[in-house]
Design an enzyme around this catalytic site. Structure first.
Site, PDB file in Angstrom:
ATOM      1  CG  HIS A  86       0.452   1.983  -9.426  1.00  0.00           C
ATOM      2  ND1 HIS A  86       0.133   1.629  -8.136  1.00  0.00           N
ATOM      3  CD2 HIS A  86      -0.614   2.695  -9.888  1.00  0.00           C
ATOM      4  CE1 HIS A  86      -1.073   2.103  -7.834  1.00  0.00           C
ATOM      5  NE2 HIS A  86      -1.537   2.764  -8.883  1.00  0.00           N
TER       6      HIS A  86
ATOM      7  CG  LEU B  70       9.610 -17.013  -3.573  1.00  0.00           C
ATOM      8  CD1 LEU B  70       9.208 -17.131  -2.104  1.00  0.00           C
ATOM      9  CD2 LEU B  70      10.068 -15.575  -3.867  1.00  0.00           C
TER      10      LEU B  70
ATOM     11  CG  ASP C  38      -2.033   0.965   1.147  1.00  0.00           C
ATOM     12  OD1 ASP C  38      -2.296   1.480   0.031  1.00  0.00           O
ATOM     13  OD2 ASP C  38      -2.658   1.254   2.181  1.00  0.00           O
TER      14      ASP C  38
HETATM   15  C1  FPP Z   1      -1.770   0.173  -3.518  1.00  0.00           C
HETATM   16  O1  FPP Z   1      -1.321   1.501  -3.531  1.00  0.00           O
HETATM   17  C2  FPP Z   1      -1.212  -0.587  -4.612  1.00  0.00           C
HETATM   18  C3  FPP Z   1      -1.926  -1.127  -5.654  1.00  0.00           C
HETATM   19  C4  FPP Z   1      -3.373  -1.001  -5.772  1.00  0.00           C
HETATM   20  C5  FPP Z   1      -1.288  -1.861  -6.747  1.00  0.00           C
HETATM   21  C6  FPP Z   1      -0.081  -2.652  -6.399  1.00  0.00           C
HETATM   22  C7  FPP Z   1       0.774  -2.698  -7.596  1.00  0.00           C
HETATM   23  C8  FPP Z   1       2.119  -2.660  -7.605  1.00  0.00           C
HETATM   24  C9  FPP Z   1       2.962  -2.676  -6.401  1.00  0.00           C
HETATM   25  C10 FPP Z   1       2.883  -2.550  -8.869  1.00  0.00           C
HETATM   26  C11 FPP Z   1       2.714  -3.644  -9.818  1.00  0.00           C
HETATM   27  C12 FPP Z   1       2.791  -4.992  -9.237  1.00  0.00           C
HETATM   28  C13 FPP Z   1       3.343  -6.014  -9.877  1.00  0.00           C
HETATM   29  C14 FPP Z   1       3.284  -7.367  -9.313  1.00  0.00           C
HETATM   30  C15 FPP Z   1       4.021  -5.813 -11.150  1.00  0.00           C
HETATM   31  P1  FPP Z   1      -2.385   2.662  -3.661  1.00  0.00           P
HETATM   32  O2  FPP Z   1      -2.491   3.035  -5.107  1.00  0.00           O
HETATM   33  O3  FPP Z   1      -3.689   2.246  -3.049  1.00  0.00           O
HETATM   34  O4  FPP Z   1      -1.716   3.797  -2.830  1.00  0.00           O
HETATM   35  P2  FPP Z   1      -2.443   4.940  -1.992  1.00  0.00           P
HETATM   36  O5  FPP Z   1      -3.220   4.259  -0.898  1.00  0.00           O
HETATM   37  O6  FPP Z   1      -1.306   5.743  -1.466  1.00  0.00           O
HETATM   38  O7  FPP Z   1      -3.315   5.691  -2.948  1.00  0.00           O
END
Ligand code: FPP
Length: 238
Positions: free
Chosen positions: A34, A128, A17
């Site tokens: 991201h 893994l 997050d």
């Molecule tokens: C939450 O941060 C994250 C996500 C919804 C997406 C997770 C994706 C990645 C880490 C990148 C791609 C992953 C892979 C496996 C290639 P948020 O957008 O909710 O952050 P915020 O709460 O600060 O808005």
């Protein structure tokens, strides 16, 4: 690296997050957060490999995330495809086996194709197991599990009197994996956000204020070290 090798968790699950906030504080579009998050994924996979963790489950896209702006969803799917395509040789080299859980048929065809390609290409690896939760919702998983059990009863494969915790677990997306030992959540939020609701019953939780793109190998080692100091009782008195 944590000193006490015997306390390495077999299965780590992570709620990644804070990508959006990371980008916002830098005046960047959310997708840049991201992209930086994808780098943190790479580092984490490497750290888990070094520690000989057997399973790593990452909450990469929730069933609720479809409600985000179309542009962000599109960019996340493209990022997933790019990540898988580019990282497959590295996953093979590091002996990582890729798996996925969730309603995968909800993903765009292109993402599904790349996902299945990487899953196939890494199927023979025995290091893994990296499990991506995609279009995943804990409540949906439980509903899908109930439907699967009901089908088995209707077909006469099982008697409903036989249904217990172990059998229900065999009807979940996670049937091939043990429950997580350690759950890590970044960005300081104290909630489960519909992640692995059934499987996290006895999992140790570790919440860090760090935003996901800032989460490093060292942070993962610190979480594992802290896990090593926990006493797990599973509701039983010693
Ligand atoms: C939450 O941060 C994250 C996500 C919804 C997406 C997770 C994706 C990645 C880490 C990148 C791609 C992953 C892979 C496996 C290639 P948020 O957008 O909710 O952050 P915020 O709460 O600060 O808005």
């Amino acid at each position: 690296m944590p000193s006490a090798a015997k306390t390495i968790p077999c299965h780590i699950a992570i709620i990644m997050d804070g990508n959006g906030r990371w980008a916002k504080t830098r005046g960047l579009p959310r997708i840049k957060g991201h992209e930086a998050g994808a780098q943190a994924v790479r580092e984490c996979v490497e750290a888990c490999g070094e520690l000989k963790v057997e399973y790593l489950t990452l909450y990469a896209f929730s069933a609720e995330n479809w409600q985000r702006p179309k542009r962000e969803v599109f960019s996340l799917m493209r990022l997933l495809e790019k990540f898988l395509k580019e990282k497959t040789p590295e996953l093979i080299e590091k002996n990582v086996r890729l798996q996925a859980i969730g309603r995968l048929t909800d993903l765009p065809k292109r993402s599904q194709q790349q996902l299945h390609k990487t899953i196939e290409q890494t199927a023979g690896n025995n290091g893994l197991t990296l499990i991506l939760a995609l279009s995943y919702g804990g409540r949906l998983e439980i509903i899908d599990g109930i439907k699967s059990l009901l089908r088995a009863v209707e077909l006469g494969h099982i008697d409903k009197a036989m249904i217990d915790v172990e059998m229900f677990s065999k009807h979940l997306y996670t049937r091939y994996y043990p429950d997580p030992d350690l759950l890590i959540r970044t960005s300081g939020e104290m909630r489960l956000s519909n992640f692995l609701l059934w499987q996290l019953s006895y999992t140790e939780m570790y919440v860090t204020p760090k935003l996901w793109p800032d989460f490093t190998k060292k942070d993962l080692f610190a979480a594992v070290e802290e896990f090593g100091s926990r006493q797990r009782r599973y509701g039983v008195v010693e």
